[in-house]
Write a protein that holds these residues in place. Sequence first.
Motif, PDB file in Angstrom:
ATOM      1  N   HIS A 280      26.361  18.713  89.344  1.00 29.71           N
ATOM      2  CA  HIS A 280      27.182  18.943  88.144  1.00 29.71           C
ATOM      3  C   HIS A 280      27.295  17.598  87.450  1.00 29.71           C
ATOM      4  CE1 HIS A 280      30.426  19.823  85.459  1.00 29.71           C
ATOM      5  NE2 HIS A 280      30.653  21.030  85.960  1.00 29.71           N
ATOM      6  N   SER A 281      26.603  17.474  86.305  1.00 29.73           N
ATOM      7  CA  SER A 281      26.417  16.131  85.734  1.00 29.73           C
ATOM      8  C   SER A 281      27.685  15.531  85.117  1.00 29.73           C
ATOM      9  CB  SER A 281      25.258  16.140  84.737  1.00 29.73           C
ATOM     10  OG  SER A 281      25.403  17.220  83.857  1.00 29.73           O
TER      11      SER A 281
ATOM     12  N   SER B  55      38.446  24.056  78.826  1.00 31.53           N
ATOM     13  CA  SER B  55      37.742  24.189  80.101  1.00 31.53           C
ATOM     14  C   SER B  55      36.845  25.407  80.079  1.00 31.53           C
ATOM     15  CB  SER B  55      38.736  24.370  81.238  1.00 31.53           C
ATOM     16  OG  SER B  55      39.521  23.230  81.378  1.00 31.53           O
ATOM     17  N   SER B  56      35.837  25.399  80.931  1.00 32.34           N
ATOM     18  CA  SER B  56      34.990  26.591  81.019  1.00 32.34           C
ATOM     19  C   SER B  56      35.802  27.753  81.566  1.00 32.34           C
ATOM     20  CB  SER B  56      33.800  26.320  81.932  1.00 32.34           C
ATOM     21  OG  SER B  56      32.910  25.470  81.282  1.00 32.34           O
TER      22      SER B  56
ATOM     23  N   PHE C 290      34.769  13.504  82.163  1.00 34.82           N
ATOM     24  CA  PHE C 290      35.107  13.465  80.739  1.00 34.82           C
ATOM     25  C   PHE C 290      35.655  14.819  80.301  1.00 34.82           C
ATOM     26  CE2 PHE C 290      31.481  10.566  81.427  1.00 34.82           C
ATOM     27  CZ  PHE C 290      32.109   9.371  81.096  1.00 34.82           C
TER      28      PHE C 290
ATOM     29  N   TYR D 195      44.838  20.478  75.421  1.00 31.26           N
ATOM     30  CA  TYR D 195      43.780  20.504  76.433  1.00 31.26           C
ATOM     31  C   TYR D 195      43.798  19.197  77.228  1.00 31.26           C
ATOM     32  CZ  TYR D 195      38.950  19.936  78.035  1.00 31.26           C
ATOM     33  OH  TYR D 195      37.824  19.675  78.763  1.00 31.26           O
ATOM     34  N   ARG D 196      44.131  19.289  78.515  1.00 30.99           N
ATOM     35  CA  ARG D 196      44.185  18.151  79.446  1.00 30.99           C
ATOM     36  C   ARG D 196      45.052  16.986  78.959  1.00 30.99           C
ATOM     37  NH1 ARG D 196      42.264  21.444  82.204  1.00 30.99           N
ATOM     38  NH2 ARG D 196      40.459  21.301  83.585  1.00 30.99           N
TER      39      ARG D 196
ATOM     40  N   ARG E   2      21.861  12.990  84.175  1.00 32.60           N
ATOM     41  CA  ARG E   2      22.113  13.686  85.450  1.00 32.60           C
ATOM     42  C   ARG E   2      21.458  12.869  86.580  1.00 32.60           C
ATOM     43  NH1 ARG E   2      23.073  19.064  87.066  1.00 32.60           N
ATOM     44  NH2 ARG E   2      22.995  19.693  84.895  1.00 32.60           N
TER      45      ARG E   2
ATOM     46  N   CYS F 101      42.045  25.987  85.024  1.00 27.28           N
ATOM     47  CA  CYS F 101      40.792  26.423  85.621  1.00 27.28           C
ATOM     48  C   CYS F 101      40.487  27.840  85.181  1.00 27.28           C
ATOM     49  CB  CYS F 101      40.933  26.371  87.136  1.00 27.28           C
ATOM     50  SG  CYS F 101      39.477  25.719  87.921  1.00 27.28           S
ATOM     51  N   TYR F 102      39.195  28.104  84.913  1.00 25.59           N
ATOM     52  CA  TYR F 102      38.724  29.446  84.563  1.00 25.59           C
ATOM     53  C   TYR F 102      39.610  30.141  83.525  1.00 25.59           C
ATOM     54  CZ  TYR F 102      35.728  28.291  88.406  1.00 25.59           C
ATOM     55  OH  TYR F 102      34.833  27.634  89.201  1.00 25.59           O
TER      56      TYR F 102
ATOM     57  N   ASN G 277      35.764  18.044  77.973  1.00 24.40           N
ATOM     58  CA  ASN G 277      34.701  18.742  77.255  1.00 24.40           C
ATOM     59  C   ASN G 277      34.891  18.534  75.757  1.00 24.40           C
ATOM     60  OD1 ASN G 277      33.275  19.927  79.413  1.00 24.40           O
ATOM     61  ND2 ASN G 277      34.763  21.599  79.563  1.00 24.40           N
TER      62      ASN G 277
ATOM     63  N   SER H 119      36.293  16.509  87.010  1.00 26.55           N
ATOM     64  CA  SER H 119      35.515  16.258  85.787  1.00 26.55           C
ATOM     65  C   SER H 119      35.781  14.841  85.304  1.00 26.55           C
ATOM     66  CB  SER H 119      35.912  17.233  84.683  1.00 26.55           C
ATOM     67  OG  SER H 119      35.596  18.550  85.045  1.00 26.55           O
TER      68      SER H 119
ATOM     69  N   TRP I 189      29.037  18.339  80.636  1.00 24.09           N
ATOM     70  CA  TRP I 189      27.872  18.318  81.539  1.00 24.09           C
ATOM     71  C   TRP I 189      26.576  18.510  80.764  1.00 24.09           C
ATOM     72  CZ3 TRP I 189      24.390  22.282  82.028  1.00 24.09           C
ATOM     73  CH2 TRP I 189      24.802  23.574  81.684  1.00 24.09           C
TER      74      TRP I 189
ATOM     75  N   GLU J 226      38.419  11.817  81.090  1.00 24.53           N
ATOM     76  CA  GLU J 226      39.530  12.640  81.603  1.00 24.53           C
ATOM     77  C   GLU J 226      40.161  11.909  82.795  1.00 24.53           C
ATOM     78  OE1 GLU J 226      39.020  16.875  82.826  1.00 24.53           O
ATOM     79  OE2 GLU J 226      40.419  16.298  84.400  1.00 24.53           O
TER      80      GLU J 226
ATOM     81  N   GLN K 260      30.261  23.172  91.573  1.00 20.33           N
ATOM     82  CA  GLN K 260      30.769  21.788  91.516  1.00 20.33           C
ATOM     83  C   GLN K 260      30.574  21.117  92.889  1.00 20.33           C
ATOM     84  OE1 GLN K 260      34.868  21.921  90.103  1.00 20.33           O
ATOM     85  NE2 GLN K 260      34.296  22.896  88.171  1.00 20.33           N
TER      86      GLN K 260
HETATM   87  C1  LIG Z   1      37.183  20.025  87.474  1.00 22.10           C
HETATM   88  C2  LIG Z   1      37.992  20.012  86.439  1.00 22.10           C
HETATM   89  O1  LIG Z   1      38.169  21.116  85.601  1.00 22.10           O
HETATM   90  C3  LIG Z   1      37.045  21.917  85.231  1.00 22.10           C
HETATM   91  C4  LIG Z   1      37.303  23.337  85.688  1.00 22.10           C
HETATM   92  O2  LIG Z   1      37.311  23.388  87.104  1.00 22.10           O
HETATM   93  C5  LIG Z   1      36.169  24.257  85.154  1.00 22.10           C
HETATM   94  C6  LIG Z   1      36.451  25.728  85.406  1.00 22.10           C
HETATM   95  O3  LIG Z   1      37.461  26.187  84.572  1.00 22.10           O
HETATM   96  O4  LIG Z   1      36.056  24.104  83.712  1.00 22.10           O
HETATM   97  C7  LIG Z   1      35.806  22.784  83.262  1.00 22.10           C
HETATM   98  O5  LIG Z   1      34.594  22.215  83.798  1.00 22.10           O
HETATM   99  P1  LIG Z   1      33.183  22.656  83.190  1.00 22.10           P
HETATM  100  O6  LIG Z   1      33.343  22.956  81.747  1.00 22.10           O
HETATM  101  O7  LIG Z   1      32.182  21.628  83.566  1.00 22.10           O
HETATM  102  O8  LIG Z   1      32.943  24.041  83.930  1.00 22.10           O
HETATM  103  P2  LIG Z   1      32.240  24.461  85.310  1.00 22.10           P
HETATM  104  O9  LIG Z   1      32.854  25.757  85.724  1.00 22.10           O
HETATM  105  O10 LIG Z   1      32.242  23.343  86.262  1.00 22.10           O
HETATM  106  O11 LIG Z   1      30.763  24.735  84.805  1.00 22.10           O
HETATM  107  C8  LIG Z   1      30.514  25.818  83.914  1.00 22.10           C
HETATM  108  C9  LIG Z   1      29.162  26.436  84.208  1.00 22.10           C
HETATM  109  O12 LIG Z   1      28.145  25.544  83.753  1.00 22.10           O
HETATM  110  C10 LIG Z   1      27.062  25.553  84.647  1.00 22.10           C
HETATM  111  N1  LIG Z   1      26.669  24.181  84.983  1.00 22.10           N
HETATM  112  C11 LIG Z   1      27.626  23.198  85.136  1.00 22.10           C
HETATM  113  C12 LIG Z   1      27.245  21.908  85.412  1.00 22.10           C
HETATM  114  C13 LIG Z   1      25.896  21.608  85.524  1.00 22.10           C
HETATM  115  O13 LIG Z   1      25.481  20.450  85.737  1.00 22.10           O
HETATM  116  N2  LIG Z   1      24.985  22.599  85.378  1.00 22.10           N
HETATM  117  C14 LIG Z   1      25.354  23.880  85.125  1.00 22.10           C
HETATM  118  O14 LIG Z   1      24.499  24.730  84.996  1.00 22.10           O
HETATM  119  C15 LIG Z   1      27.456  26.354  85.871  1.00 22.10           C
HETATM  120  O15 LIG Z   1      26.727  27.554  85.835  1.00 22.10           O
HETATM  121  C16 LIG Z   1      28.923  26.660  85.682  1.00 22.10           C
HETATM  122  O16 LIG Z   1      29.217  27.969  86.026  1.00 22.10           O
HETATM  123  C17 LIG Z   1      36.931  21.890  83.708  1.00 22.10           C
HETATM  124  N3  LIG Z   1      36.683  20.542  83.240  1.00 22.10           N
HETATM  125  C18 LIG Z   1      37.065  20.159  82.014  1.00 22.10           C
HETATM  126  C19 LIG Z   1      36.747  18.746  81.652  1.00 22.10           C
HETATM  127  O17 LIG Z   1      37.649  20.889  81.222  1.00 22.10           O
HETATM  128  C20 LIG Z   1      38.799  18.859  86.061  1.00 22.10           C
HETATM  129  O18 LIG Z   1      39.491  18.931  85.041  1.00 22.10           O
HETATM  130  O19 LIG Z   1      38.760  17.830  86.791  1.00 22.10           O
END
Ligand SMILES: C=C(O[C@H]1[C@H](O)[C@@H](CO)O[C@H](OP(=O)(O)OP(=O)(O)OC[C@H]2O[C@@H](n3ccc(=O)[nH]c3=O)[C@H](O)[C@@H]2O)[C@@H]1NC(C)=O)C(=O)O
Length: 259
Positions: A205-206, A169-170, A162, A110-111, A192, A77-78, A164, A160, A183, A242, A151
């Motif tokens: 969060h799509s 991860s973001s 799928f 990654y994952r 979405r 995460c993060y 990324n 999540s 997403w 995922e 989220q």
């Molecule tokens: C939730 C999971 O992990 C998550 C983890 O919590 C977060 C934070 O590090 O980064 C990944 O999500 P992600 O890439 O969708 O990141 P998020 O932090 O959810 O979104 C990033 C940014 O995109 C923006 N955002 C996201 C979704 C959306 O529909 N619209 C939007 O605008 C938000 O501003 C948000 O701040 C991991 N997912 C994967 C597949 O890598 C999981 O694996 O189940």
Amino acid sequence: MGVGSNLIVRDGGLRAVVIRLGRGFNGIEIDGNTVIAGAAALDAHVAKKAADAGLDLTFLRTIPGSIGGAVRMNAGCYGTYTADHFIWAEVVTRTGEIMRLGPEDLQFQYRQTAWPEGAVLIRAAFEASEGVPEELHARMQEQLAKRDETQPTKDRTAGSTFRNPAGFSSTGRADDSHDLKAWKVIDDAGMRGAMRGGAQMSPKHSNFLVNTGEASADDLESLGEEVRKRVFQNSGIELEWEIMRVGEPAPAKAKLADK
Ligand SMILES: C=C(O[C@H]1[C@H](O)[C@@H](CO)O[C@H](OP(=O)(O)OP(=O)(O)OC[C@H]2O[C@@H](n3ccc(=O)[nH]c3=O)[C@H](O)[C@@H]2O)[C@@H]1NC(C)=O)C(=O)O
Ligand SMILES: NC(=O)C1=CN([C@@H]2O[C@H](COP(=O)(O)OP(=O)(O)OC[C@H]3O[C@@H](n4cnc5c(N)ncnc54)[C@H](OP(=O)(O)O)[C@@H]3O)[C@@H](O)[C@H]2O)C=CC1
């Protein structure tokens, strides 16, 4: 299994023995900068206990799984991943042998990991840098707030859906590029909020697949497959699940599929 945070069990159930480790496996010990946690310990508990002892495993705080799932899937995460702190894992093999595995055995990506077939994680050791407990707790509160903001944490999801396509991860940082985030490509394909039965791609969060009430596993999985198809048609990107899907379809569906 851990606590099922990343699982869809198909409607026909699973013809297999499922091992869910209980309380005897949820211990958390701290020795200097090393945290040893049982496979059944919740990621959030490990993060809090480490912070109380002035050790930084804050990245685990927002992950709603257990240490077994975190090591197996290289949860993160993060911008921080399990692999960044991992020292060793103790597993039981199918023949009942207890083995200690290092990072070279698990080949974290990654994952995913190169997990030995049938091995069950019992406990794992992590290295953590030192920090001030109050500051670590404050950082975790910030990350929880951020997660709630971005989220659908109050809905029934498996995190999540799928991986990324960007391959990571973001990070939560402002300069993070969203071009190859699941997403974003789902959004671009117009999915979405899409629904099938009781399943929905979250409007918030799509990349989160929501059970809005009475979704069957088939509703969830077939909506996910529809999303993969539409994303491929729209952008040529093949999304990879995922969420782990196990078991068999409901009997009627299984019969149709056999014909
Ligand atoms: C939730 C999971 O992990 C998550 C983890 O919590 C977060 C934070 O590090 O980064 C990944 O999500 P992600 O890439 O969708 O990141 P998020 O932090 O959810 O979104 C990033 C940014 O995109 C923006 N955002 C996201 C979704 C959306 O529909 N619209 C939007 O605008 C938000 O501003 C948000 O701040 C991991 N997912 C994967 C597949 O890598 C999981 O694996 O189940
Ligand atoms: N970063 C995030 O924000 C989020 C991340 N997640 C991800 O989902 C995971 C879910 O964790 P959790 O609920 O614990 O796991 P799950 O119960 O969802 O299990 C997922 C898989 O992990 C394997 N597994 C779990 N425990 C063990 C063990 N003790 N030994 C061997 N294999 C094990 C099993 O693989 P098999 O079937 O092959 O035996 C299982 O199918 C997280 O760790 C993370 O990767 C989920 C939500 C949010």
